[in-house]
Structure formats: structure tokens, C-alpha cells
Design a protein around this motif. Sequence first.
Motif, PDB file in Angstrom:
ATOM      1  N   ILE A 239       1.035  -1.021   0.037  1.00 34.33           N
ATOM      2  CA  ILE A 239      -0.056   0.115   0.097  1.00 34.33           C
ATOM      3  C   ILE A 239       0.963   1.043   0.017  1.00 34.33           C
ATOM      4  O   ILE A 239       0.639   2.245  -0.718  1.00 34.33           O
ATOM      5  N   LEU A 240       1.715   1.296   0.992  1.00 37.46           N
ATOM      6  CA  LEU A 240       2.712   2.594   0.944  1.00 37.46           C
ATOM      7  C   LEU A 240       3.435   2.610  -0.442  1.00 37.46           C
ATOM      8  O   LEU A 240       3.751   3.746  -0.830  1.00 37.46           O
ATOM      9  N   ALA A 241       4.031   1.449  -1.136  1.00 38.38           N
ATOM     10  CA  ALA A 241       4.580   1.804  -2.203  1.00 38.38           C
ATOM     11  C   ALA A 241       3.917   2.495  -3.273  1.00 38.38           C
ATOM     12  O   ALA A 241       4.063   3.183  -4.072  1.00 38.38           O
ATOM     13  N   ARG A 242       2.549   2.195  -3.255  1.00 38.07           N
ATOM     14  CA  ARG A 242       1.518   2.553  -4.346  1.00 38.07           C
ATOM     15  C   ARG A 242       1.498   4.104  -3.941  1.00 38.07           C
ATOM     16  O   ARG A 242       1.353   5.033  -4.935  1.00 38.07           O
ATOM     17  N   LEU A 243       1.175   4.395  -2.652  1.00 41.74           N
ATOM     18  CA  LEU A 243       0.896   5.856  -2.274  1.00 41.74           C
ATOM     19  C   LEU A 243       2.008   6.637  -2.736  1.00 41.74           C
ATOM     20  O   LEU A 243       2.210   7.964  -3.452  1.00 41.74           O
ATOM     21  N   LEU A 244       3.502   6.026  -2.504  1.00 46.68           N
ATOM     22  CA  LEU A 244       4.568   6.880  -2.857  1.00 46.68           C
ATOM     23  C   LEU A 244       4.622   6.919  -4.308  1.00 46.68           C
ATOM     24  O   LEU A 244       5.244   8.307  -4.723  1.00 46.68           O
ATOM     25  N   ASN A 245       4.198   6.021  -5.171  1.00 50.82           N
ATOM     26  CA  ASN A 245       4.385   6.216  -6.508  1.00 50.82           C
ATOM     27  C   ASN A 245       3.274   7.264  -7.171  1.00 50.82           C
ATOM     28  O   ASN A 245       3.537   7.971  -8.168  1.00 50.82           O
ATOM     29  N   VAL A 246       2.059   7.152  -6.638  1.00 48.23           N
ATOM     30  CA  VAL A 246       1.137   8.078  -7.045  1.00 48.23           C
ATOM     31  C   VAL A 246       0.948   9.466  -6.549  1.00 48.23           C
ATOM     32  O   VAL A 246       0.696  10.307  -7.093  1.00 48.23           O
ATOM     33  N   TYR A 247       1.367   9.795  -5.427  1.00 48.75           N
ATOM     34  CA  TYR A 247       1.453  11.075  -4.691  1.00 48.75           C
ATOM     35  C   TYR A 247       2.910  11.542  -4.412  1.00 48.75           C
ATOM     36  O   TYR A 247       3.353  11.044  -3.352  1.00 48.75           O
ATOM     37  N   PRO A 248       3.254  12.539  -5.295  1.00 48.76           N
ATOM     38  CA  PRO A 248       4.550  12.877  -5.061  1.00 48.76           C
ATOM     39  C   PRO A 248       4.803  13.760  -3.823  1.00 48.76           C
ATOM     40  O   PRO A 248       5.960  14.006  -3.397  1.00 48.76           O
ATOM     41  N   ALA A 249       3.610  14.266  -3.411  1.00 52.39           N
ATOM     42  CA  ALA A 249       3.847  15.012  -2.391  1.00 52.39           C
ATOM     43  C   ALA A 249       3.739  14.103  -0.845  1.00 52.39           C
ATOM     44  O   ALA A 249       3.859  14.607   0.219  1.00 52.39           O
ATOM     45  N   PHE A 250       3.799  12.716  -0.951  1.00 57.82           N
ATOM     46  CA  PHE A 250       3.739  12.169   0.207  1.00 57.82           C
ATOM     47  C   PHE A 250       5.355  11.354   0.192  1.00 57.82           C
ATOM     48  O   PHE A 250       5.827  10.729  -0.606  1.00 57.82           O
ATOM     49  N   GLN A 251       5.968  11.672   1.314  1.00 63.47           N
ATOM     50  CA  GLN A 251       7.178  11.400   1.488  1.00 63.47           C
ATOM     51  C   GLN A 251       7.337  10.372   2.823  1.00 63.47           C
ATOM     52  O   GLN A 251       6.602  10.548   3.917  1.00 63.47           O
TER      53      GLN A 251
END
Length: 576
Positions: A239-251
Motif C-alpha cells: 500500500i505504501l509503495a503505491r501511495l509513494l508512486n501516485v502522490y509525489p507530495a507523500f514522503q
Amino acid sequence: MGALFSRVRLIYQTLKSISDSFSALSKRISRDPGLPTPAPSRSYWCLPHSPLDNLETSSLPADADVVIIGSGIAGAAIARTLLDSSSGGKKRPLRIAMLEARDICSGATGRNGGHISPNSYQDYSELASKYGVEAAQAMIRFRLAHLPALLAVAEEEGLLPESQARMVDQFDIYLRETLFQRAKNSLAAYFEALPERREKHDIRDAKAKIEDLQLSPLATGCISQSGGALHPYRLITGILARLLNVYPAFQLFTHTPCTDIALAADGRSYCIITPKGTLTTAHVIHATNAWAAHLLPGMRRKIVPMRVHMTAQRPGSALGVETADALPWTGTRAFVFYPGTTMFAFDYLTQQPNGDGLDADNSAKLGSDVSADTGYPAPAGELMFGGGAMLGGRAEAVLLDNIGIADDSGTDFEVTAYLGGALERYFAPGWGEESSTSSSRAARTAGGSVSPSGDDGWGAGRIKAAWTGIMGLSADGQPWVGRVPRYASQRAEPGEPPTPEANLSLARPGEWIAAGFSGEGMTHAWLAGVALARMVLVDVSVKGKDASALPPQFLITEKRLKEADIEAFLGEVGSE
């Protein structure tokens, strides 16, 4: 006279030992849990590591809209809900920083048993007595809602193969007739309150029906229902890998513990202090479970760390395999064993699938070392077994010895020895011969090779791996979710941001928490995280009475904090 004197000395020593143990326990539950141990014991779930552990992250940003501390199941649910719910529209994307003290998902989520098996009938009567019938019903339904919710999330994220998320047959096994009778009485009261569950359970008290499960003849009764199992580490890291890939503002920043929180000079934000620098934010979310009281001093004695043990074991050669009388069941069953006379002393067991998939269509792949579907090593029916319920009558003492312990770097010899020998007894005579490597089962069925030295660096023999995890024991048994009162943080709250745009339609600035799951994180943490994220988003649409709605009893308030008494709660549990 000598014998009498020896007896008096033994009684004195025993009483002194008990007194000393309780004195030490009182000190442990009052202290700061500190930061997670830098070098935890080796969890079978967490290897091979997620590629995210090797992620090259930039330096900390100067500021973020939200900082989430913790990368486990609660933190992932919060991040996913915040990002997916706030994407699109005219406002800029939320800038979210997630901080993890160690490797990604290395806390309780990456170290638990993989169960999605809520306590239901076992707890209902106590909940009803304490909170009332309607509240107890809502709390049980919230727990039950996690199984369909997590299965849906795994499917939505395209992570079903990696996460092994699946329905299983859940069996509660009782070895003492007296406790089995009490369990049946509890089940009857449960059915009265939640009649829709009546058809979901089955009672087995005939010896033949119990032996069909390959269980020991010592088992006196069984209560079954549908449950779930998954590979928690791979679900959350996926899940976290997908969020990092989709949302550049998520670090995401691993090996970046938050060491302190202070009100910023402008009085409108917090300073998040780490060894890698300081960033400011209007919203701090504590998803650290057992370690929450390190940054929230008022949570000491409200969420207390407790060390628990897990193992990954090779099954006996006869367990779960197809016979003339039974179909194969490897990876399709989960068990909770109650070997004594109390509900709080139990062992728990799930099993990984045998091969890539979950059904016969994957049988041709069983000899492969690496799953064609996931790229990870193919599972081989490993038994994921935890607990340490009896220990020759020392269960209570061992439990006390592990309360207030936040160090998961090692294991207790006595508990690990118990776990290494209990499964064969639970399943005797259905265990069969010992397996020396996890690939041996696949080799017998599909011609695969067997490595004489074990596989992938895990130990040979029955136990492949043994490790500990730290759960967050709640002082009143329920999770703590919501806006953190100053009573808990002992910090002033920021004022409102200067402009509405800067607020991004979020709630007023503050600290938030989703923690204290008392070992039941798989049936509390995900939806608690979703609910907390919606509070931050001021999502009024979620108010209602659906099963996934957060029970009000989970909300953190100053009144609840003052009333929650960990020693009184432990006394109630021990007096069962």
C-alpha cells in the motif's frame, strides 16, 4: 522440624518473589517506553525486505501539512485515506511526511500472527456489562467489519497474491471441559444480542468431529466460524509503495525517529525534531501504538508496552495433506487454542499457503523457490504460531514478566521452548514425521529440490524463526483514537493558521492518535486509522451506525484518560 523449616522458607521466598514481581511491574508500566530498539529480533514476515527499505529519500522537508509517526497498519490506513480522499479538486495535494524509527513496518504489524480473527462471543458479555448492550454490539460489529474491509483493500490495491489475504476456517479449540461449557454459555448470550451471527458459528463436541480436524484427543470441544489471514508486512508495504508512486507530495523517511515535539515559535504549528533535522506541521498523528507514551507523557500507564512471542515453524509431514478420509487444508485454517481454564491464556496459529497460490490451480508451481505471481519466495505451508499460554502453570508469571517491556531485540527461552513443542501435542497423532526444511513439503509433492542446510538463511529443524513484537496494552482494554487532549500531550496546541488555504479544509491544528490495540490490531487498527483520517479531513459524511463506524468508547478524552486504571484492568483480567 527441618522439613517444616524448609516449608516456611519456601512460602516466605514465594511471597517475597510475588511482592518483588509486582513492585517491578508497577515501575515498568509507569516508565517512558523510549524509542523502538534499533536492532529488533528477526521477524519471518519482514524478510525479504520491502524495496522501500532501500528507497533513496531526500532530506526532510522544511514543513508538511501532516506528519504521521509510524508506518504500520494504522499509519498506512491514515495515509491512504488522507491521500485518496483529498486528491483532485482545486486545492493542492496534501503534503504528508511519514516517519519510521526503524525499517518500514518493523513494529507490531510486521511482527504479529497474521490473524484476522476477532474476539467476539468471548468478550461480548464483559463488554455489555461494562458499556451496555448497544455499545457492546457496535464494538463487536466494528471488529467483525475488519475482515471484509482488509480483503477489499488487498483487492483494490492489487495485492491479493503478495499479501495472501484470504478467508479461512477459524477454530477455537478447548482442552478443558469446564472452559468449553463456559464458552458455549458465552456463545448463547452472544447469539441473543447479535442474532445474525447464529448461523456463522458451529459447535463441535463429538470426539469424531474434533479428530476430523487432525487434533489431539485431548481436545474436548471446538467452536468454529469464518476468519481471515494475511501476510501483514506485504500488504502494508505494498500500500505504501503505491501511495509513494501516485502522490509525489507523500514522503516516507525510515530510520528517522521523532525524538521530540515542541510548539513552533509562530505558535501556529509544531516542530517535529528528528536526528535528521526538524520540520514543522499543523497536524501530528501518533500511530506508534506501544511507543505512543514516549512522545505523549500523559499516556503513560494508559498505553503500556507488552512483549509477545511468535514463531514460524515447519509442519509435520502428515498435517493438512490429502488422505483417503480428508481433503487437503494447508493454508485454509486458523486456530486459537485454549489449553487451560481461562480465556486469557491461549495460543494462536495461522498457516501460509503451500506454493504460489491458494488453490489447486497453482499446484504445478509448488516446486518453485520463487513465486511467479509475486516475485517473493514461495510459501511452503509454514505454521505461524504464537502465544505461550501454559508453560507448566507459569502463564500468569510469564505474562507479568513481559508487561512493560518495549524491547523486541530478543526472545524468552522458556516461551520459545514451549512454542517449539506445543504444536505437535495439539495435533498428535495427526502431526506425522518432522520436516527438516520448509521446501521439503513442496519437494514431496512436486519434485522440488531440498536444501540440506535449510533455506534462505532460516534455521533448520521445526522452528524456522522465533521473534518478539511489542503490543500496546490499553489501560481499559479499548483503543485510543482521536484528537489528543493537552492532558496527554502536556503541550500547548497551535492557533489557527492565518489563511483558509493553508488549512486545506482540514480540522484545526493539533495532535492525533490511533493506538493501544491490546494485541487485536488486525481487528481494530485499519478502520480506526480510517476513522481518524476522516476526523482530520472533517469528513462529516461518515457519521452513522454502519458496522465500520468508530465506537464512541474508543475516542480519547481527558475524562477517559483520568478514569483508565491499568492496574485495576489487569486485576479484572486476572480474576476471570
